[in-house]
Design a protein around this motif. Structure first.
Motif, PDB file in Angstrom:
ATOM      1  N   SER A  80       0.816  -1.207   0.000  1.00 11.80           N
ATOM      2  CA  SER A  80       0.000   0.000   0.000  1.00 11.80           C
ATOM      3  C   SER A  80       0.854   1.265   0.000  1.00 11.80           C
ATOM      4  N   ALA A  81       1.957   1.261   0.778  1.00 11.04           N
ATOM      5  CA  ALA A  81       2.762   2.472   0.915  1.00 11.04           C
ATOM      6  C   ALA A  81       3.724   2.692  -0.237  1.00 11.04           C
ATOM      7  N   SER A  82       4.061   1.647  -0.992  1.00 10.75           N
ATOM      8  CA  SER A  82       5.082   1.772  -2.032  1.00 10.75           C
ATOM      9  C   SER A  82       4.529   1.835  -3.447  1.00 10.75           C
ATOM     10  N   LEU A 311       5.306  12.423   1.966  1.00 14.43           N
ATOM     11  CA  LEU A 311       6.090  11.810   3.040  1.00 14.43           C
ATOM     12  C   LEU A 311       7.230  10.992   2.433  1.00 14.43           C
ATOM     13  N   PRO A 312       8.481  11.405   2.606  1.00 12.17           N
ATOM     14  CA  PRO A 312       9.613  10.616   2.090  1.00 12.17           C
ATOM     15  C   PRO A 312       9.756   9.296   2.843  1.00 12.17           C
ATOM     16  N   GLU A 313      10.271   8.287   2.135  1.00 14.35           N
ATOM     17  CA  GLU A 313      10.515   6.954   2.706  1.00 14.35           C
ATOM     18  C   GLU A 313       9.260   6.409   3.380  1.00 14.35           C
ATOM     19  N   ASP A 317      11.294   3.717   6.429  1.00 15.97           N
ATOM     20  CA  ASP A 317      11.422   4.228   7.795  1.00 15.97           C
ATOM     21  C   ASP A 317      10.104   4.731   8.372  1.00 15.97           C
ATOM     22  N   PHE A 318       9.197   5.243   7.530  1.00 17.05           N
ATOM     23  CA  PHE A 318       7.957   5.858   8.027  1.00 17.05           C
ATOM     24  C   PHE A 318       6.727   5.053   7.633  1.00 17.05           C
ATOM     25  N   ILE A 319       6.866   3.736   7.545  1.00 18.09           N
ATOM     26  CA  ILE A 319       5.701   2.913   7.213  1.00 18.09           C
ATOM     27  C   ILE A 319       4.705   2.876   8.369  1.00 18.09           C
ATOM     28  N   TYR A 396       9.940  -2.159   4.531  1.00 18.58           N
ATOM     29  CA  TYR A 396      10.533  -2.703   3.312  1.00 18.58           C
ATOM     30  C   TYR A 396      12.042  -2.786   3.476  1.00 18.58           C
ATOM     31  N   GLY A 397      12.616  -3.877   2.980  1.00 19.11           N
ATOM     32  CA  GLY A 397      14.061  -4.057   3.014  1.00 19.11           C
ATOM     33  C   GLY A 397      14.423  -5.507   3.271  1.00 19.11           C
TER      34      GLY A 397
END
Length: 456
Positions: A80-82, A311-313, A317-319, A396-397
């Motif tokens: 959803s976030a990416s 919102l970056p990242e 980091d900010f999921i 993510y990662g």
């Protein structure tokens, strides 16, 4: 006839029995009816929960269930976030999700492998894992091999879109090696001497920290420092020694922050409500905006506004901020409850074991996961500076997910090795077919003992 004269046909005992009193018959009173009401129901519920909480396999189920739910929910939120970020880069909307899903599959294999490994094999792998991690971390600093991302040179390219961050494996290496080292010294009674407690644990940890700081990744260095303090605390370090090491590390961190304008800017963004001059606190403020706009139950899965470039990242980091925006306070509290359950189960495993290696390793893994979760969530909430560390099992990662899932497999293996848990699992063996106890079923439907000679 005299009273004492014996009648014919009577025994002396019968005559004496006439003067005795018969024992009183106890009348059983009817049982009092059970108390009814809300308080009685709460007491029964509390007793049932306490009995369930004290069962031998509680830690096993908590570790497996909470880690599974965190990983699955993380996959949903990564997609959803990416998706907007992937479309902006000209990739498919599921590009980041597919990579994360592949890493989760590999991590599941590592988790299963680690959960089935005996403790002796885990201890045997400690030195090879540490040596391999140090070698990869040195390669990161070699020009032409190491890759710099967002100003931090902590990556190695594996070809194509796949990257590897060796510093993430440094956390696992320090835990395994440090737990084995402290366990061997503890068996010899050497941990009461400060030089055996600090050497070579602290120098090797500082070597890992130095290699990480060469790449500029202070967030990972903070997690590694937390693991080191956790191991020293579990080893029973004296208060003076513990405070001394903590003060020395704090002085180094303060110096590194003071000499870096970028880190000073992050420190000034704690509790910020406006982007500030030159939008220095843009990421921190928009993370708060995302959480604030979620309300109680969120705007709906996939309906985030901040992930459209504000919102970056958002998927790393900010999921957690996107989770709060789309799932609301209920979603964020659920994530916190899952991490709390995982942390409690890890503490329980470390506290109930009699194996010193298991105690150090379980405590180190629990410190790692909980400290990293606190630093990430604290940064999103504006309570801590942004450290650039992912939320364990959630963000993510692949480089962060693989060693973390292996570490969860360690906790599962340790939970299975508890004496009470081992006995409970042994009772669940199938009642038909060959069994470890040597009992087998014959065609005459009767159970017989298997003898070494093959005879009945």
């Amino acid at each position: 006839m005299p009273a004492k004269q014996m009648l014919p046909g009577r025994r002396p005992s019968a005559v004496k029995a006439q003067g005795r009193k018969r024992p009183a018959v106890k009348v059983r009173r009817p049982a009092r009816p059970a108390r009814r009401g809300p308080l009685a129901g709460l007491r029964r519920t509390q007793q049932q929960l306490r009995r369930a909480w004290d069962r031998p396999l509680t830690a096993y189920y908590l570790i497996f269930g909470s880690s599974l739910l965190i990983t699955v929910l993380g996959l949903v939120m990564v997609y959803s976030a990416s998706m907007i970020k992937a479309l902006q880069l000209g990739l498919g909307d599921a590009y980041f999700f597919k990579k994360q899903f592949l890493a989760a599959l590999i991590g599941a294999v590592l988790l299963l492998f680690a959960s089935r490994m005996p403790v002796k094999l885990h201890r045997a792998l400690s030195y090879p894992v540490l040596a391999g991690t140090l070698f990869l971390m040195v390669l990161v600093q070699v020009p032409g091999i190491g890759v710099s991302i967002n100003g931090n040179q902590n990556w190695i390219s594996l070809g194509g879109p796949f990257m590897l961050q060796p510093s993430e494996f440094g956390k696992l290496a320090l835990i395994l090696w440090g737990a084995d080292l402290l366990a061997r010294k503890g068996d010899k009674g050497l941990l009461s001497q400060w030089k055996h407690l600090l050497v070579p644990l602290v120098p090797v940890a500082f070597l890992l920290l130095g290699l990480i700081m060469l790449g500029g990744d202070m967030g990972t260095a903070m997690i590694l420092g937390a693991i080191l303090f956790g191991l020293l605390w579990l080893a029973g370090a004296p208060t003076r020694m513990f405070v001394g090491v903590l003060a020395f590390a704090g002085a180094i961190v303060a110096l590194l922050i003071k000499t870096s304008p970028h880190r000073m800017d992050r420190l000034e963004c704690i509790g910020a409500t406006e982007p500030g001059k030159n939008d220095l606190c843009w990421q921190a403020v928009h993370g708060i905006y995302a959480l604030a706009s979620g309300g109680w139950f969120g705007s709906g899965l996939g309906a985030s506004v901040e992930k459209w470039g504000q919102l970056p990242e958002a998927h790393t980091d900010f999921i957690f901020a996107i989770t709060g925006e789309e799932l609301g306070l209920a979603g964020t509290l659920s994530v916190l409850a899952l991490f709390a359950a995982l942390g409690y189960a890890g503490i329980r495993v470390a506290g109930r074991t009699e194996d010193s290696f298991v105690r150090f390793a379980a405590g180190g893994v629990t410190t790692w996961i909980t400290a990293q979760a606190v630093i990430n969530i604290g940064a999103v909430l504006g309570l801590l500076p942004i450290a650039g560390v992912p939320l364990p099992l959630f963000s993510y990662g692949g480089s962060a997910l693989l060693p973390t899932m292996f570490a969860v497999g360690l906790l599962i293996a340790f939970a299975r090795e508890e004496p009470a848990a081992r006995a409970a699992l042994a009772m669940r063996q199938p009642k038909t077919g060959w069994r470890r106890t040597g009992v087998r079923w014959k065609s005459m439907r009767r159970r017989v003992k298997k003898r070494p000679s093959g005879e009945r």
